[in-house]
Design an enzyme around this catalytic site. Structure first.
Site, PDB file in Angstrom:
ATOM      1  N   HIS A  82      -5.115 -31.875   7.928  1.00 59.91           N
ATOM      2  CA  HIS A  82      -4.767 -31.359   9.254  1.00 59.91           C
ATOM      3  C   HIS A  82      -5.718 -31.991  10.268  1.00 59.91           C
ATOM      4  O   HIS A  82      -6.838 -32.351   9.928  1.00 59.91           O
ATOM      5  CB  HIS A  82      -4.920 -29.837   9.269  1.00 59.91           C
ATOM      6  CG  HIS A  82      -4.136 -29.170  10.359  1.00 59.91           C
ATOM      7  ND1 HIS A  82      -2.832 -28.768  10.192  1.00 59.91           N
ATOM      8  CD2 HIS A  82      -4.466 -28.846  11.634  1.00 59.91           C
ATOM      9  CE1 HIS A  82      -2.397 -28.218  11.308  1.00 59.91           C
ATOM     10  NE2 HIS A  82      -3.362 -28.254  12.206  1.00 59.91           N
ATOM     11  N   ASP A 161      -0.121 -17.065  13.751  1.00 62.82           N
ATOM     12  CA  ASP A 161      -0.587 -18.316  14.361  1.00 62.82           C
ATOM     13  C   ASP A 161       0.503 -18.922  15.233  1.00 62.82           C
ATOM     14  O   ASP A 161       0.231 -19.444  16.309  1.00 62.82           O
ATOM     15  CB  ASP A 161      -1.030 -19.322  13.297  1.00 62.82           C
ATOM     16  CG  ASP A 161      -1.398 -20.651  13.944  1.00 62.82           C
ATOM     17  OD1 ASP A 161      -2.279 -20.646  14.818  1.00 62.82           O
ATOM     18  OD2 ASP A 161      -0.768 -21.679  13.629  1.00 62.82           O
ATOM     19  N   ARG A 168      -1.589 -19.396  23.478  1.00 63.40           N
ATOM     20  CA  ARG A 168      -2.807 -20.082  23.940  1.00 63.40           C
ATOM     21  C   ARG A 168      -2.454 -21.294  24.771  1.00 63.40           C
ATOM     22  O   ARG A 168      -3.101 -21.586  25.782  1.00 63.40           O
ATOM     23  CB  ARG A 168      -3.638 -20.542  22.736  1.00 63.40           C
ATOM     24  CG  ARG A 168      -4.388 -19.424  22.046  1.00 63.40           C
ATOM     25  CD  ARG A 168      -4.850 -19.878  20.682  1.00 63.40           C
ATOM     26  NE  ARG A 168      -5.671 -21.060  20.725  1.00 63.40           N
ATOM     27  CZ  ARG A 168      -5.718 -21.976  19.748  1.00 63.40           C
ATOM     28  NH1 ARG A 168      -5.015 -21.831  18.647  1.00 63.40           N
ATOM     29  NH2 ARG A 168      -6.490 -23.027  19.876  1.00 63.40           N
ATOM     30  N   SER A 183      -6.789 -20.680  13.689  1.00 67.49           N
ATOM     31  CA  SER A 183      -5.430 -21.220  13.725  1.00 67.49           C
ATOM     32  C   SER A 183      -5.221 -22.197  12.563  1.00 67.49           C
ATOM     33  O   SER A 183      -4.266 -22.085  11.784  1.00 67.49           O
ATOM     34  CB  SER A 183      -5.203 -21.927  15.077  1.00 67.49           C
ATOM     35  OG  SER A 183      -4.104 -22.788  15.021  1.00 67.49           O
ATOM     36  N   LYS A 187      -3.284 -21.295   8.657  1.00 65.18           N
ATOM     37  CA  LYS A 187      -2.105 -22.068   8.216  1.00 65.18           C
ATOM     38  C   LYS A 187      -2.363 -22.728   6.872  1.00 65.18           C
ATOM     39  O   LYS A 187      -1.506 -22.762   6.009  1.00 65.18           O
ATOM     40  CB  LYS A 187      -1.822 -23.189   9.227  1.00 65.18           C
ATOM     41  CG  LYS A 187      -1.076 -22.741  10.433  1.00 65.18           C
ATOM     42  CD  LYS A 187      -0.509 -23.942  11.170  1.00 65.18           C
ATOM     43  CE  LYS A 187      -1.545 -24.721  11.922  1.00 65.18           C
ATOM     44  NZ  LYS A 187      -1.750 -24.310  13.292  1.00 65.18           N
TER      45      LYS A 187
HETATM   46  N1  URA Z   1      -4.359 -27.557  15.668  1.00 65.60           N
HETATM   47  C1  URA Z   1      -4.009 -26.308  15.278  1.00 65.60           C
HETATM   48  O1  URA Z   1      -3.264 -26.140  14.312  1.00 65.60           O
HETATM   49  N2  URA Z   1      -4.478 -25.276  15.949  1.00 65.60           N
HETATM   50  C2  URA Z   1      -5.294 -25.407  17.007  1.00 65.60           C
HETATM   51  O2  URA Z   1      -5.701 -24.407  17.555  1.00 65.60           O
HETATM   52  C3  URA Z   1      -5.663 -26.691  17.419  1.00 65.60           C
HETATM   53  C4  URA Z   1      -5.182 -27.768  16.734  1.00 65.60           C
END
Ligand code: URA
Length: 434
Positions: A82, A161, A168, A183, A187
């Protein structure tokens, strides 16, 4: 307990208890807490921060707000990847088919664009027919059969999320360490990977503007990973200028396809190889980082990495003729060069400014309901430290609206800064946190 007391507590810089955080997440997901109440609490968190314990509790509550995917039937070590977000960031599209071609199983759920940064899901959807929404059965079957699937955050994984991410974005509360850490890690925990490699971007085009904050974010995510028994590694990468040359959906997919054919911009190549080498190591397919990089180069040269992308796109209903012939991607109505009247060296190409400009042209969303224009964006012709002569092209604007094109041309002349002094290349990889 009620939400007003919780908002008041965080507003007054007090620490929230686990039960209060659970109450907020549960109430927000079942709609008993409204968007405006959640917005007030999120803004209070943004302004006053959270302790490590609060961030961990928030992450766990968010991960548990939906299903937790069980990938154990695959009988393989799943390493997820990620990014904390960037401009021109097409790393997943290059990296994941590449490591899958080496045998690293890829079960990837990606996000949409957030703030001025682009999202992999939006980019993948620019391939006609490509389905980013698979059900769990199909997703797992794809990973079993061809070793890779890249989808959007579908199913009922970390729904808290999904709601908070969009909220956000719409109230300017993205750049916060506890909110980003919770966040991302919620995930990753919900999507079932045992091990996680994170690209923590740093610089103008990242949510973390300096290395100190990026390290703090990295440490927080590694700590959460430990508590959740998910080994996590963070690679700090430079996001001062956009990654590679292309910014915009079709344009970035084309650059990623060319990358897998061997046409690799240096900064993009370094990021892909570094992340990939750790993914291969963590999945138990090679301990030596340099050897892992060599294996990846080989699979780009012998076409196996590109073949894996083709296989994945075909498996998810996409039209592979676009990969075979990237000229098929529709082009914007206006493609105009930015020509310099100055000579010297490129001193700065601020990635955040470029990201915002690409958004303005239509490549990203300003409101969450906005439709994305896949054709528009920017192609850089020069990178920081390059020498330029008078009359040379610095970049091309791809636009579908004449007024926006004119605005973008003016803005680009301000964004790309040229200096008389020779300038050295910046480092691409700042370091690794484990
Ligand atoms: N990527 C994400 O999944 N969440 C964030 O808050 C910022 C970048």
């Amino acid at each position: 307990m009620n939400i007003l007391e919780i908002i008041e507590k965080k507003r007054d810089k007090k620490e929230l208890k686990k039960e209060e955080i659970d109450y907020f997440i549960e109430g927000y997901v079942n709609n008993s807490i409204t968007d405006y109440q959640a917005a007030a609490l999120v803004m209070a968190i943004y302004l006053n921060g959270m302790t490590k314990e609060e961030t961990t509790n928030l992450t766990i509550a968010m991960a548990n707000s939906g299903e937790i995917l069980d990938l154990s039937n695959l009988n393989k070590i799943i390493v997820d990847k990620h990014s904390t977000g960037g401009v021109g960031d097409k790393v997943s599209i290059c990296l994941l088919p590449l490591v899958a071609s080496i045998g690293v199983p890829v079960a990837k759920m990606s996000g949409r664009g957030l703030g001025f940064t682009g999202g992999t899901v939006d980019k993948m959807q620019s391939i006609p027919g490509y389905k980013t929404e698979l059900d769990m059965e199909n997703f797992i079957e794809s990973v079993e059969n061809i070793g890779i699937s890249m989808i959007s955050q579908t199913m009922n994984l970390a729904p808290a999320d999904k709601k908070l991410y969009a909220l956000r974005d719409s109230i300017s509360c993205v750049e916060s360490i506890p909110l980003i850490a919770s966040s991302i890690m919620s995930k990753k925990i919900a999507s079932g990977a045992e091990k996680i490699v994170l690209d923590v971007t740093v610089g103008y085009g990242a949510f973390m503007k300096n290395i100190k904050n990026a390290e703090m974010l990295a440490k927080e995510m590694i700590e959460i990973g430990k508590l959740a028994k998910r080994e996590t590694i963070c690679i700090l990468t430079n996001m001062n200028e956009p990654l590679g040359y292309a910014i915009g959906n079709n344009l970035e997919v084309i650059e990623a396809i060319k990358f897998l054919r061997g046409d690799m911009p240096d900064d993009l190549k370094q990021v892909v190889l570094e992340l990939g080498a750790y993914m291969i190591k963590m999945s138990g397919l090679g301990n030596n980082i340099e050897n892992n990089k060599q294996k990846m180069i080989e699979n780009i040269k012998n076409g196996k990495a590109l073949e894996k992308l083709v296989q994945m796109v075909k498996n998810q209903g996409g039209d592979i003729s676009y990969i075979e012939n990237t000229d098929k991607f529709p082009k914007a109505k206006f493609i105009e060069p930015i020509i310099t009247k100055k000579e010297g060296y490129i001193k700065e190409i601020n990635a955040e400014e470029i990201g915002k400009l690409a958004c303005y042209l239509g490549a990203g969303r300003i409101k969450k309901e906005d439709k994305i224009d896949n054709e528009v964006g920017i192609i850089l012709n020069k990178k920081v430290a390059d020498k330029v002569e008078k009359g040379e092209t610095l970049a091309y604007i791809h636009a579908n609206d004449l007024n926006k094109l004119e605005d973008a041309k003016e803005k680009m002349k301000e964004i790309i800064k040229i200096d008389n002094q020779k300038i050295g290349k910046e480092q691409t990889i700042f370091g690794i946190c484990k």
